[in-house]
Design an enzyme around this catalytic site. Structure first.
Site, short mmCIF file in Angstrom:
data_model
loop_
_atom_site.label_atom_id
_atom_site.label_comp_id
_atom_site.label_asym_id
_atom_site.label_seq_id
_atom_site.Cartn_x
_atom_site.Cartn_y
_atom_site.Cartn_z
N CYS A 43 0.59 -1.32 -0.04
CA CYS A 43 0.20 -0.21 0.21
C CYS A 43 0.79 1.26 0.09
O CYS A 43 0.71 2.15 -0.93
CB CYS A 43 -0.92 -0.09 1.25
SG CYS A 43 -1.90 1.64 1.31
N CYS A 48 -1.38 1.81 -2.98
CA CYS A 48 -2.51 2.88 -2.69
C CYS A 48 -1.86 4.22 -2.77
O CYS A 48 -2.30 5.24 -3.44
CB CYS A 48 -3.35 2.61 -1.30
SG CYS A 48 -3.28 1.10 -0.81
N LYS A 51 -0.08 5.46 -6.02
CA LYS A 51 -1.10 5.26 -6.96
C LYS A 51 -2.01 6.62 -6.78
O LYS A 51 -2.25 7.28 -7.97
CB LYS A 51 -1.91 4.05 -6.97
CG LYS A 51 -3.07 4.02 -7.89
CD LYS A 51 -4.35 4.76 -7.56
CE LYS A 51 -4.89 4.33 -6.41
NZ LYS A 51 -5.18 2.75 -6.21
N TYR A 178 -8.85 -3.51 -10.86
CA TYR A 178 -8.40 -2.20 -10.55
C TYR A 178 -7.54 -1.38 -10.82
O TYR A 178 -7.51 -0.52 -11.32
CB TYR A 178 -8.32 -2.25 -8.83
CG TYR A 178 -9.58 -2.57 -7.97
CD1 TYR A 178 -10.17 -3.78 -7.74
CD2 TYR A 178 -9.90 -1.38 -6.98
CE1 TYR A 178 -11.01 -4.06 -6.76
CE2 TYR A 178 -11.03 -1.71 -6.18
CZ TYR A 178 -11.61 -2.83 -6.08
OH TYR A 178 -12.44 -2.89 -4.99
N GLU A 182 -6.95 1.78 -13.22
CA GLU A 182 -6.29 2.97 -12.77
C GLU A 182 -5.45 3.39 -13.53
O GLU A 182 -5.08 4.46 -13.83
CB GLU A 182 -6.10 2.77 -11.38
CG GLU A 182 -7.47 2.53 -10.26
CD GLU A 182 -7.07 2.06 -9.01
OE1 GLU A 182 -8.08 2.29 -8.15
OE2 GLU A 182 -5.91 2.03 -8.45
N HIS A 437 -26.54 22.19 -1.03
CA HIS A 437 -26.68 22.42 -2.43
C HIS A 437 -25.55 23.81 -2.49
O HIS A 437 -25.41 24.49 -1.49
CB HIS A 437 -28.34 23.07 -2.52
CG HIS A 437 -28.45 23.51 -3.87
ND1 HIS A 437 -28.55 22.63 -4.90
CD2 HIS A 437 -28.64 24.98 -4.39
CE1 HIS A 437 -28.60 23.36 -6.05
NE2 HIS A 437 -28.79 24.58 -5.85
N GLU A 442 -25.75 15.62 -3.21
CA GLU A 442 -27.12 15.96 -3.02
C GLU A 442 -28.30 14.93 -3.68
O GLU A 442 -29.44 14.72 -3.22
CB GLU A 442 -27.57 17.51 -2.84
CG GLU A 442 -27.76 17.94 -4.21
CD GLU A 442 -28.12 19.50 -4.37
OE1 GLU A 442 -29.07 20.00 -3.71
OE2 GLU A 442 -27.35 20.14 -5.29
P1 NDP Z 1 -7.75 -8.17 -10.01
O1 NDP Z 1 -7.82 -9.22 -9.58
O2 NDP Z 1 -8.77 -7.05 -9.66
O3 NDP Z 1 -7.96 -8.07 -11.58
C1 NDP Z 1 -7.16 -9.10 -12.43
C2 NDP Z 1 -7.54 -8.86 -13.86
O4 NDP Z 1 -6.66 -9.68 -14.75
C3 NDP Z 1 -8.99 -9.44 -14.21
O5 NDP Z 1 -9.57 -8.60 -14.80
C4 NDP Z 1 -8.87 -10.76 -14.80
O6 NDP Z 1 -9.80 -11.03 -15.70
C5 NDP Z 1 -7.32 -10.49 -15.43
N1 NDP Z 1 -6.53 -11.75 -15.73
C6 NDP Z 1 -6.34 -12.68 -14.78
N2 NDP Z 1 -5.86 -13.76 -15.16
C7 NDP Z 1 -5.49 -13.11 -16.58
C8 NDP Z 1 -4.98 -13.93 -17.76
N3 NDP Z 1 -4.37 -15.33 -17.76
N4 NDP Z 1 -4.87 -13.11 -18.93
C9 NDP Z 1 -5.45 -12.00 -19.08
N5 NDP Z 1 -6.06 -11.51 -18.08
C10 NDP Z 1 -6.12 -12.13 -16.94
O7 NDP Z 1 -6.38 -7.75 -9.86
P2 NDP Z 1 -5.32 -6.41 -9.81
O8 NDP Z 1 -4.09 -6.82 -10.29
O9 NDP Z 1 -5.88 -5.36 -10.78
O10 NDP Z 1 -5.30 -5.97 -8.39
C11 NDP Z 1 -5.11 -6.93 -7.46
C12 NDP Z 1 -6.07 -6.48 -6.17
O11 NDP Z 1 -5.54 -5.34 -5.52
C13 NDP Z 1 -7.38 -6.12 -6.39
O12 NDP Z 1 -8.51 -7.37 -6.69
C14 NDP Z 1 -7.80 -5.16 -5.27
O13 NDP Z 1 -8.37 -5.92 -4.48
C15 NDP Z 1 -6.57 -4.85 -4.90
N6 NDP Z 1 -6.44 -3.28 -5.37
C16 NDP Z 1 -7.24 -2.37 -4.81
C17 NDP Z 1 -7.15 -1.13 -5.43
C18 NDP Z 1 -8.37 -0.04 -4.64
O14 NDP Z 1 -8.79 -0.16 -3.65
N7 NDP Z 1 -8.36 1.18 -5.33
C19 NDP Z 1 -6.57 -0.53 -6.11
C20 NDP Z 1 -5.66 -1.45 -6.93
C21 NDP Z 1 -5.57 -2.96 -6.39
P3 NDP Z 1 -11.23 -11.79 -15.11
O15 NDP Z 1 -12.01 -10.64 -14.67
O16 NDP Z 1 -11.76 -12.12 -16.66
O17 NDP Z 1 -10.78 -12.77 -14.30
#
Ligand code: NDP
Length: 453
Positions: A43, A48, A51, A178, A182, A437, A442
């Site tokens: 983080c 976080c 980012k 995410y 982002e 307002h 709101e």
């Molecule tokens: P996520 O798990 O959110 O997303 C992973 C993405 O990668 C999904 O869209 C998934 O597709 C795709 N994916 C997985 N395997 C493959 C593959 N073999 N080929 C192509 N695409 C693939 O992970 P992130 O890395 O984005 O983030 C990790 C975690 O960190 C998040 O889940 C979140 O909890 C946390 N985070 C929170 C934030 C916040 O609070 N603002 C900011 C950043 C991270 P599919 O959907 O089809 O499975």
């Protein structure tokens, strides 16, 4: 006092580990922490915090443009300097690392630099020492994972993307979670040509469908190039950049590829397998409501346990764990429902509770109130950016079971709404609340017209 060297040995000084160490120490427990990388974990260092700083940087792009309608004339086109942002970020993170160090020190926690290995149910080996503890807490978090394709080593992960030597003129984020949305937004805002490649038909799987569709339109309108239903087949180094070949036959030339394809529990080399610590199907460490693994003196929390990978969740788990194991309290199990979250794509998403699709499944009869509008600010800015707000109400009880927003500062706004949703307030309570307002917020208390059932 036990015969062990420590009452608690924490492996990993991320958000959850540090919070557990400090609060346990405050109860009088003797605590040590081992960390082999940076204080504050993902983080603070590569998640976080940086980012959000980069997201702020990217938002200035819109601000400069929006200012014109309000009379601001910029003498020349503003130029963005990546090195300034990156190096200022480095200094700020260093400051935070030092604060974490001081927090541990002033709590009387011993910090050991090294990757620890659990040798048995009460013994840890780290930096040449063998240390015993009544309880061992595994708080090692997760680690970015990249799928196997030719040229995968040419992609960076969220561990490296903040510190690129130069701003990529052309950027590609792989994934639909995410991190991908982002960073596609951030680099778009910073002036890069920004692509997002996602294998599914629409990104942000699991979020409210309408929120996902609205975000798709808004991100595309800001210039992010979205490529859905395709994947990266290979990456090749070419003159002046990288050629990314997609499974749909298209090829894109870019300067950097961010693989944001999920994170995996960072348990390698910890020795948990040899001790028979049970894992979940996804490789995360299995824990009960007291955060005990199948070896009861070994505890685990945060991302390594496979729950919602969110810093505030790890912090809440740490407080809970300490109450249960060191303060002799018997708190009710942590409630994982209605955890609000924000996605810092541009515009931001803020969400709490159930999506419309989940609510239909769980509650059957629901009422949906939604509005999308051009915020007041954009009447003069000339920006086409719109804002979506949505309330989902269980029809029989009138309870608001979901609230969603896509728009400026959605995270800031949804945090307040989350209190109401967690408290189980009804649509009538929302309606009885007098608005502020003129704000966008709101709208959450003035949505009177039913959009659909
Ligand atoms: P996520 O798990 O959110 O997303 C992973 C993405 O990668 C999904 O869209 C998934 O597709 C795709 N994916 C997985 N395997 C493959 C593959 N073999 N080929 C192509 N695409 C693939 O992970 P992130 O890395 O984005 O983030 C990790 C975690 O960190 C998040 O889940 C979140 O909890 C946390 N985070 C929170 C934030 C916040 O609070 N603002 C900011 C950043 C991270 P599919 O959907 O089809 O499975």
């Amino acid at each position: 006092m036990s015969d062990f060297d420590y009452d608690l040995f924490v492996i990993g000084a991320g958000s959850g580990g540090v919070r557990a160490a400090r609060t346990a120490a405050a109860t009088g427990a003797r605590v040590a922490v081992a960390e082999d990388r940076y204080l504050g974990g993902t983080c603070v260092n590569v998640g976080c915090v940086p980012k959000k700083l980069y997201s702020y940087a990217a938002h200035f792009h819109d601000a400069f443009r929006d200012g014109r309608g309000f009379g601001w004339q910029l003498p020349a086109a503003p130029e963005f300097d990546w090195a300034t942002l990156r190096d200022n970020k480095v200094h700020e993170i260093k400051r935070l690392n030092e604060i974490y160090g001081r927090l541990l020190e002033s709590a009387g926690v011993r910090l050991i630099n090294g990757r620890a290995r659990v040798a048995d149910a009460h013994r840890v080996e780290v930096a040449g020492e063998s240390i015993t503890a009544a309880k061992i807490l595994v708080a090692v978090g997760g680690w970015p994972w990249i799928p196997d394709f030719p040229g995968r080593e040419l992609a960076v992960t969220s561990n490296e993307v903040f510190d690129l030597a130069q701003l990529p003129r052309r950027f590609l984020a792989l994934g639909g979670g995410y991190i991908a949305v982002e960073f596609a937004s951030i680099f778009n805002g910073l002036g890069s040509e920004s692509h997002l490649v996602y294998r599914g038909e629409l990104f942000l799987r699991g979020f409210d469908r309408e929120v996902r569709e609205f975000t798709r339109e808004q991100m595309a309108a800001k210039g992010v190039r979205l490529h859905f239903e395709t994947n990266v087949e290979r990456i090749d180094k070419v003159e002046g950049g990288l050629r990314v070949t997609l499974t749909n036959g298209e090829a894109l030339e870019v300067d950097a590829v961010l693989a944001a394809t999920g994170r995996r529990p960072h348990v390698e080399g910890l020795g948990l397998d040899a001790l028979g610590v049970e894992l979940n199907g996804d490789g995360s460490v299995k824990v009960n409501e007291r955060f005990e693994t199948s070896v009861p003196s070994i505890l685990a929390l945060g991302d390594v346990t496979g729950g919602p990978e969110l810093t505030p969740v790890a912090l809440a788990e740490a407080m809970h764990l300490v109450q249960q194991h060191f303060a002799d309290a018997q708190p009710a199990p942590l409630d994982y429902r209605n955890i609000a979250t924000a996605v810092f794509c541009h515009p931001n998403i803020g969400t709490v509770g159930l999506s419309e699709e989940q609510a239909r499944k769980q509650h059957g009869a629901i009422r949906v109130y939604r509005t999308d509008f051009r915020p007041l600010k954009h009447t003069l800015s000339g920006s086409e950016e719109r804002c979506l707000m949505k309330l989902i109400v269980a029809d029989d009880s009138d309870v608001v079971v979901g609230a969603h927003m896509v728009g400026e500062e959605a995270g800031e706004l949804i945090q307040g709404i989350a209190i109401a949703v967690r408290a189980g307030l009804t649509k009538a309570d929302f309606d009885a609340t007098v608005g502020i307002h003129p704000t966008a917020a709101e709208e959450f208390v003035t949505m009177r017209t039913l959009s659909r059932r």
